[in-house]
Design an enzyme around this catalytic site. Structure first.
Site, mmCIF file in Angstrom:
data_model
loop_
_atom_site.group_PDB
_atom_site.id
_atom_site.type_symbol
_atom_site.label_atom_id
_atom_site.label_comp_id
_atom_site.label_asym_id
_atom_site.label_seq_id
_atom_site.Cartn_x
_atom_site.Cartn_y
_atom_site.Cartn_z
ATOM 1 N N ASP A 12 18.221 -57.185 -20.388
ATOM 2 C CA ASP A 12 19.261 -57.039 -19.359
ATOM 3 C C ASP A 12 20.242 -58.203 -19.339
ATOM 4 O O ASP A 12 20.769 -58.570 -18.284
ATOM 5 C CB ASP A 12 18.635 -56.870 -17.955
ATOM 6 C CG ASP A 12 17.583 -55.785 -17.954
ATOM 7 O OD1 ASP A 12 17.878 -54.706 -18.475
ATOM 8 O OD2 ASP A 12 16.470 -56.023 -17.458
ATOM 9 N N HIS A 40 21.404 -49.687 -21.472
ATOM 10 C CA HIS A 40 22.563 -50.518 -21.760
ATOM 11 C C HIS A 40 23.769 -49.988 -20.996
ATOM 12 O O HIS A 40 24.139 -48.831 -21.139
ATOM 13 C CB HIS A 40 22.859 -50.533 -23.260
ATOM 14 C CG HIS A 40 21.781 -51.198 -24.058
ATOM 15 N ND1 HIS A 40 21.708 -51.161 -25.414
ATOM 16 C CD2 HIS A 40 20.726 -51.943 -23.657
ATOM 17 C CE1 HIS A 40 20.651 -51.844 -25.819
ATOM 18 N NE2 HIS A 40 20.038 -52.315 -24.770
ATOM 19 N N PRO A 304 14.157 -52.877 -8.601
ATOM 20 C CA PRO A 304 14.717 -54.214 -8.388
ATOM 21 C C PRO A 304 14.137 -55.170 -9.428
ATOM 22 O O PRO A 304 12.937 -55.127 -9.712
ATOM 23 C CB PRO A 304 14.244 -54.614 -6.986
ATOM 24 C CG PRO A 304 13.381 -53.521 -6.493
ATOM 25 C CD PRO A 304 13.322 -52.419 -7.501
HETATM 26 P P1 GDP Z 1 21.669 -54.869 -21.398
HETATM 27 O O1 GDP Z 1 20.468 -54.010 -21.320
HETATM 28 O O2 GDP Z 1 21.398 -56.185 -22.049
HETATM 29 O O3 GDP Z 1 22.860 -54.171 -21.979
HETATM 30 O O4 GDP Z 1 22.057 -55.244 -19.924
HETATM 31 P P2 GDP Z 1 22.203 -54.254 -18.667
HETATM 32 O O5 GDP Z 1 23.225 -53.242 -18.979
HETATM 33 O O6 GDP Z 1 20.903 -53.805 -18.188
HETATM 34 O O7 GDP Z 1 22.682 -55.293 -17.561
HETATM 35 C C1 GDP Z 1 23.847 -55.917 -17.615
HETATM 36 C C2 GDP Z 1 24.639 -55.519 -16.374
HETATM 37 O O8 GDP Z 1 25.536 -56.548 -16.089
HETATM 38 C C3 GDP Z 1 25.487 -54.290 -16.567
HETATM 39 O O9 GDP Z 1 25.632 -53.631 -15.338
HETATM 40 C C4 GDP Z 1 26.819 -54.862 -17.048
HETATM 41 O O10 GDP Z 1 27.922 -54.022 -16.752
HETATM 42 C C5 GDP Z 1 26.873 -56.113 -16.254
HETATM 43 N N1 GDP Z 1 27.540 -57.250 -16.899
HETATM 44 C C6 GDP Z 1 27.512 -57.620 -18.197
HETATM 45 N N2 GDP Z 1 28.147 -58.795 -18.361
HETATM 46 C C7 GDP Z 1 28.579 -59.177 -17.115
HETATM 47 C C8 GDP Z 1 29.271 -60.327 -16.620
HETATM 48 O O11 GDP Z 1 29.631 -61.242 -17.338
HETATM 49 N N3 GDP Z 1 29.484 -60.367 -15.260
HETATM 50 C C9 GDP Z 1 29.098 -59.375 -14.423
HETATM 51 N N4 GDP Z 1 29.344 -59.493 -13.136
HETATM 52 N N5 GDP Z 1 28.439 -58.293 -14.866
HETATM 53 C C10 GDP Z 1 28.185 -58.194 -16.189
#
Ligand code: GDP
Length: 423
Positions: A12, A40, A304
Site C-alpha cells: 500500500d 492498486h 482499517p
Molecule cells: P498500492 O497497493 O501500493 O498501489 O497502494 P494503494 O493503492 O493501496 O494505496 C495508495 C493510496 O494512496 C491510493 O488511494 C492512492 O491513490 C493514494 N496515493 C498514492 N500516492 C499518494 C500521495 O502521494 N498522496 C496522497 N494523498 N495519496 C496518494
C-alpha cells in the site's frame, strides 16, 4: 530495458499510482506474483480505478499487459474486474492483455478453505484477505493446482479436477466438516471462465523475450512490499508469494533476463494490513488521526490499516531486500497534519538499541525509538517542484534518504497522476 517497481514497506505504498505514471513510456507492464489480494488504486483523467489482478498499465492504450507465471488468478474475479473496467471504456483484448499459460488458477475451493481456516483460527487469525491466496500457493507447491494453460487441454484438465477434488474433500469434509465440493461444479466453472479467457493465454516468456530483443521497455509491477515477502518478510504474517524485485524476471516468465533498474516505492509514514509485529505502530486517537488523514483503509477489503510513523529500520531493510537503485517517497502531503513529525530511527531490543531489522521473533519484542522532526504544517499538495517545498519537508526527505542509503528520485504529494515532484 527492464524496470521493476516494488514496495519497500508492508504494501500500500502507492505502487499503482507510480506504475500508472511511470508506464507512460513503457511498452509492456507485467504483474509477476500474488493474485486478487492486491488492491492498486489509480486516479487519472478517466476516474478512479481499483485494480486487483490487472496490471496498472491496462489504463494506457499503447501498453501491453502481462499476467506472469508467478501469479495466482481467480478467473471469475478477473472476468468481473475486466467487466468493471470495460464499462468505463477501458479496452481489454488479447492484443493488450496476455496471460501466462503457467500462471496458476485460484479455484472457488481455495477461497472456501481460506475462509474455513480463518474462521477456525478465530482470535488467532492471520488477517488473510480470504481470497484463497495461501491455499492456492500451497497447492501449487504440492503440485495439485491447475495452470492456465490446462484450460486449453480440457480433457486432461477435467480428469485432474476429479482426482484433486477428491483429495481436497478429505480436508474440507473430513477435517473442517464442511459440505464437500462438487467436481462437476468445478468442471462447469472452469468451462465457463476458461472459454472467456482462452484467447488470452499464451507463452508470455516467449513474447517478453521477443519484446526485449526488439529493444522494447518492460516494466514489472509488484504487489505488496518487502516486509510481506514470503522469505524476507515478517513470516508467518507475510503474503504467500515473493514480493521482491529479484523474483520479477522469474515470476514474469523470463528467468533468462536481468533487471536494468529497480525502483522502490516507500511511504512517508508506515501502514500495514493484517496481523504480526509492527514496531512503530500508533494506537487510539493518534492512530485514528493519521489513518483518517491518509485514508488508510484497504483498497481490496476496506479494512482499517494499522498505521505509524516512518520506520527507518524496516525501510532500510526493505531497500536492501529490493536492491532498489532509487526510491519514490509517497504521501508526503499527509504529514502536513503534524506540528512535529516522529520517525522511528531505531528499535530497543532486550535493553539494547538496534538499527538492523531483526528476525521476526525478536521483532515482536522490539520497542520503537522515536526522534521528532519539525513539521511544515501547510498544504504541499500543489507543489510540483523541489524548490516549492518548505525547508522542513526537504529536511525530512534528506533525513530519510540518508537513513535508507538510497537516492529519492520522486516525491509524491497527492493521489492524482501529476502530483509528483522529480528530485
Ligand atoms: P498500492 O497497493 O501500493 O498501489 O497502494 P494503494 O493503492 O493501496 O494505496 C495508495 C493510496 O494512496 C491510493 O488511494 C492512492 O491513490 C493514494 N496515493 C498514492 N500516492 C499518494 C500521495 O502521494 N498522496 C496522497 N494523498 N495519496 C496518494
Amino acid at each position: 530495458m527492464l524496470t521493476a517497481i516494488c514496495g519497500i514497506n508492508w504494501g500500500d505504498e502507492g505502487k499503482g499510482k507510480m506504475v500508472d505514471l511511470l508506464s507512460q513510456d513503457q511498452d509492456v507492464v507485467c504483474r509477476y506474483q500474488g493474485g486478487n489480494n492486491a488492491g492498486h488504486t489509480v486516479i487519472n483523467e478517466r476516474g478512479k480505478f481499483v485494480l486487483n489482478l490487472l496490471p496498472s498499465g491496462i489504463l494506457r492504450e499503447n501498453v501491453v499487459n502481462v499476467l506472469g507465471c508467478g501469479m495466482v488468478i481467480d478467473i471469475r474475479h478477473l472476468t468481473e474486474e475486466a467487466g468493471r473496467l470495460r464499462e468505463k471504456g477501458v479496452k481489454i483484448t488479447p492484443e493488450n492483455l496476455k496471460i501466462s499459460d503457467r500462471a496458476v488458477i485460484t479455484m472457488p475451493y481455495h477461497v472456501l478453505m481460506d475462509c474455513l481456516e480463518e474462521d477456525r483460527l478465530a482470535g488467532k487469525k492471520f488477517g488473510s484477505t480470504r481470497r484463497g491466496i495461501a491455499p492456492v500457493y500451497s497447492d501449487k507447491y504440492m503440485k495439485k493446482a491447475f495452470r492456465m494453460g490446462e484450460l486449453l487441454h480440457p480433457e486432461r484438465l477435467y480428469e485432474r479436477v476429479r482426482e484433486i477434488v477428491e483429495w481436497k474433500n478429505l480436508t474440507i469434509e473430513g477435517g473442517y466438516r464442511h459440505e464437500p465440493v462438487s467436481a462437476d461444479e468445478m468442471i462447469e466453472y472452469l468451462k465457463t471462465y476458461g472459454e472467456i479467457w482462452k484467447d488470452y493465454i499464451c507463452d508470455v516468456g516467449l513474447y517478453l523475450n521477443r519484446m526485449d530483443a526488439a529493444g522494447k521497455k518492460i516494466m514489472f509491477e509488484a504487489q505488496l512490499g518487502a516486509l510481506k515477502d514470503i522469505d524476507f518478510g515478517i513470516y508467518p504474517f507475510t503474503s504467500s508469494s515473493s514480493t521482491i524485485a529479484a523474483y520479477a524476471p522469474i515470476g514474469a516468465g523470463v528467468p533468462n533476463l536481468r533487471l536494468d533498474k529497480t525502483i522502490g516505492i516507500m511511504k512517508a509514514y508506515s501502514s500495514c494490513v493484517g496481523e504480526g509485529p509492527f514496531t512503530a505502530e500508533l494506537f487510539g486517537e493518534e492512530a485514528e488521526k493519521l489513518r483518517a488523514a491518509g485514508g488508510e483503509y484497504g483498497a481490496a477489503t476496506g479494512r482499517p490499516r494499522r498505521v505509524g510513523p516512518f520506520d527507518a529500520v524496516a525501510s532500510a531493510y526493505g531497500v536492501r531486500c529490493q536492491g532498489a537503485d532509487e526510491v519514490v517517497l509517497t504521501k508526503l502531503d499527509i504529514l502536513s497534519i503534524y506540528d512535529e513529525i516522529p520517525i522511528c530511527t531505531a528499535y530497543e531490543l532486550d535493553g539494547k538499541i538496534v538499527r538492523e531489522f531483526p528476525y521476526p521473533d525478536a521483532l515482536s519484542r522490539c520497542k520503537p525509538v522515536f526522534e521528532t522532526f519539525k513539521g511544515w504544517k501547510c498544504d504541499i499538495s500543489h507543489c510540483r517542484k523541489k524548490e516549492e517545498l518548505p525547508k522542513e519537508a526537504l529536511d525530512y526527505i534528506a533525513f530519510i534518504e540518508k537513513a535508507c542509503a538510497c537516492k529519492i528520485s520522486y516525491v509524491a504529494v497527492g493521489a492524482e497522476r501529476d502530483a509528483v515532484i522529480k528530485f
